[in-house]
Motif scaffolding. Structure first.
Motif, short mmCIF file in Angstrom:
data_model
loop_
_atom_site.label_atom_id
_atom_site.label_comp_id
_atom_site.label_asym_id
_atom_site.label_seq_id
_atom_site.Cartn_x
_atom_site.Cartn_y
_atom_site.Cartn_z
N LEU A 7 1.00 -1.27 -0.01
CA LEU A 7 0.14 0.02 0.03
C LEU A 7 1.04 1.27 0.06
O LEU A 7 0.33 2.20 -0.55
N GLN A 8 1.88 1.47 1.01
CA GLN A 8 2.87 2.26 0.77
C GLN A 8 3.45 2.56 -0.50
O GLN A 8 3.51 3.79 -1.14
N GLU A 9 3.90 1.57 -1.32
CA GLU A 9 4.41 1.87 -2.57
C GLU A 9 3.13 2.12 -3.79
O GLU A 9 3.56 2.99 -4.44
N TYR A 10 2.01 1.63 -3.46
CA TYR A 10 1.21 2.24 -4.50
C TYR A 10 0.48 3.76 -4.28
O TYR A 10 0.58 4.54 -5.03
N PHE A 11 0.72 4.14 -3.01
CA PHE A 11 0.54 5.63 -2.84
C PHE A 11 1.74 6.55 -2.67
O PHE A 11 1.82 7.51 -2.07
N TYR A 12 2.84 5.88 -3.17
CA TYR A 12 3.97 6.67 -3.50
C TYR A 12 4.59 7.03 -1.93
O TYR A 12 5.31 8.02 -1.92
N LEU A 13 4.30 6.37 -1.20
CA LEU A 13 4.89 6.62 0.35
C LEU A 13 6.44 5.97 0.56
O LEU A 13 7.11 6.54 1.28
N LYS A 14 6.77 4.93 -0.15
CA LYS A 14 7.68 4.09 0.10
C LYS A 14 8.39 3.99 -1.40
O LYS A 14 7.36 3.52 -2.22
N LYS A 15 9.66 3.82 -1.62
CA LYS A 15 10.19 3.65 -2.87
C LYS A 15 9.96 2.06 -3.06
O LYS A 15 9.94 1.14 -2.26
N ARG A 16 10.22 1.62 -4.47
CA ARG A 16 9.91 0.29 -4.82
C ARG A 16 11.06 -0.50 -4.60
O ARG A 16 12.24 0.13 -4.48
N ASP A 17 10.88 -1.74 -4.56
CA ASP A 17 12.12 -2.76 -4.31
C ASP A 17 12.85 -2.74 -5.67
O ASP A 17 12.28 -3.30 -6.35
N PRO A 18 14.04 -2.38 -5.71
CA PRO A 18 15.04 -2.34 -6.92
C PRO A 18 15.12 -3.77 -7.50
O PRO A 18 15.19 -3.86 -8.60
N ASN A 19 15.03 -4.83 -6.66
CA ASN A 19 15.37 -6.00 -7.08
C ASN A 19 13.84 -6.91 -7.64
O ASN A 19 13.88 -8.00 -7.92
N ALA A 20 12.81 -6.19 -7.42
CA ALA A 20 11.51 -6.80 -7.81
C ALA A 20 11.41 -6.98 -9.31
O ALA A 20 12.02 -6.01 -9.93
N PRO A 21 10.78 -7.81 -9.99
CA PRO A 21 10.84 -8.04 -11.16
C PRO A 21 9.79 -6.91 -11.91
O PRO A 21 8.94 -6.54 -11.17
N ASN A 22 10.27 -6.62 -12.96
CA ASN A 22 9.59 -5.45 -13.57
C ASN A 22 8.98 -5.78 -14.98
O ASN A 22 9.96 -5.99 -15.94
N SER A 23 7.89 -6.14 -15.05
CA SER A 23 7.21 -6.44 -16.48
C SER A 23 6.17 -5.32 -16.87
O SER A 23 5.67 -4.90 -15.80
N SER A 24 5.82 -5.14 -17.96
CA SER A 24 4.60 -4.38 -18.33
C SER A 24 3.33 -4.81 -17.63
O SER A 24 2.39 -4.01 -17.40
N TRP A 25 3.25 -6.31 -17.92
CA TRP A 25 1.96 -6.82 -17.30
C TRP A 25 1.87 -6.21 -15.68
O TRP A 25 0.88 -6.12 -15.39
N MET A 26 2.95 -6.45 -15.03
CA MET A 26 3.04 -6.07 -13.58
C MET A 26 2.63 -4.61 -13.29
O MET A 26 2.09 -4.19 -12.48
N ARG A 27 3.17 -3.76 -14.17
CA ARG A 27 2.97 -2.45 -13.75
C ARG A 27 1.37 -2.01 -14.34
O ARG A 27 0.77 -1.26 -13.84
N TYR A 28 1.01 -2.80 -15.34
CA TYR A 28 -0.58 -2.70 -15.59
C TYR A 28 -1.44 -2.96 -14.39
O TYR A 28 -2.47 -2.32 -13.86
#
Length: 56
Positions: A7-28
């Motif tokens: 929730l903190q990441e969704y509301f931009y209160l905390k930075k994303r984990d740089p090691n988390a996988p990043n795909s376009s479907w995940m961003r959507y």
């Protein structure tokens, strides 16, 4: 990952984990979740305002 951290990441209160996988479907998916959370919070605020106004 915990619910509160997500929730903190969704509301931009905390930075994303740089090691988390990043795909376009995940961003959507996260974008849609963010929109639904904002709409839910707005609806709760509207309900509370209506309840307060009816008591007067």
């Amino acid at each position: 990952m915990g619910v509160w951290r997500q929730l903190q990441e969704y509301f931009y209160l905390k930075k994303r984990d740089p090691n988390a996988p990043n795909s376009s479907w995940m961003r959507y998916m996260h974008g849609i979740n963010r929109i639904s959370l904002f709409m839910f919070l707005i609806a709760i605020i509207v309900i509370i305002v209506k309840l307060v106004m009816m008591k007067k």
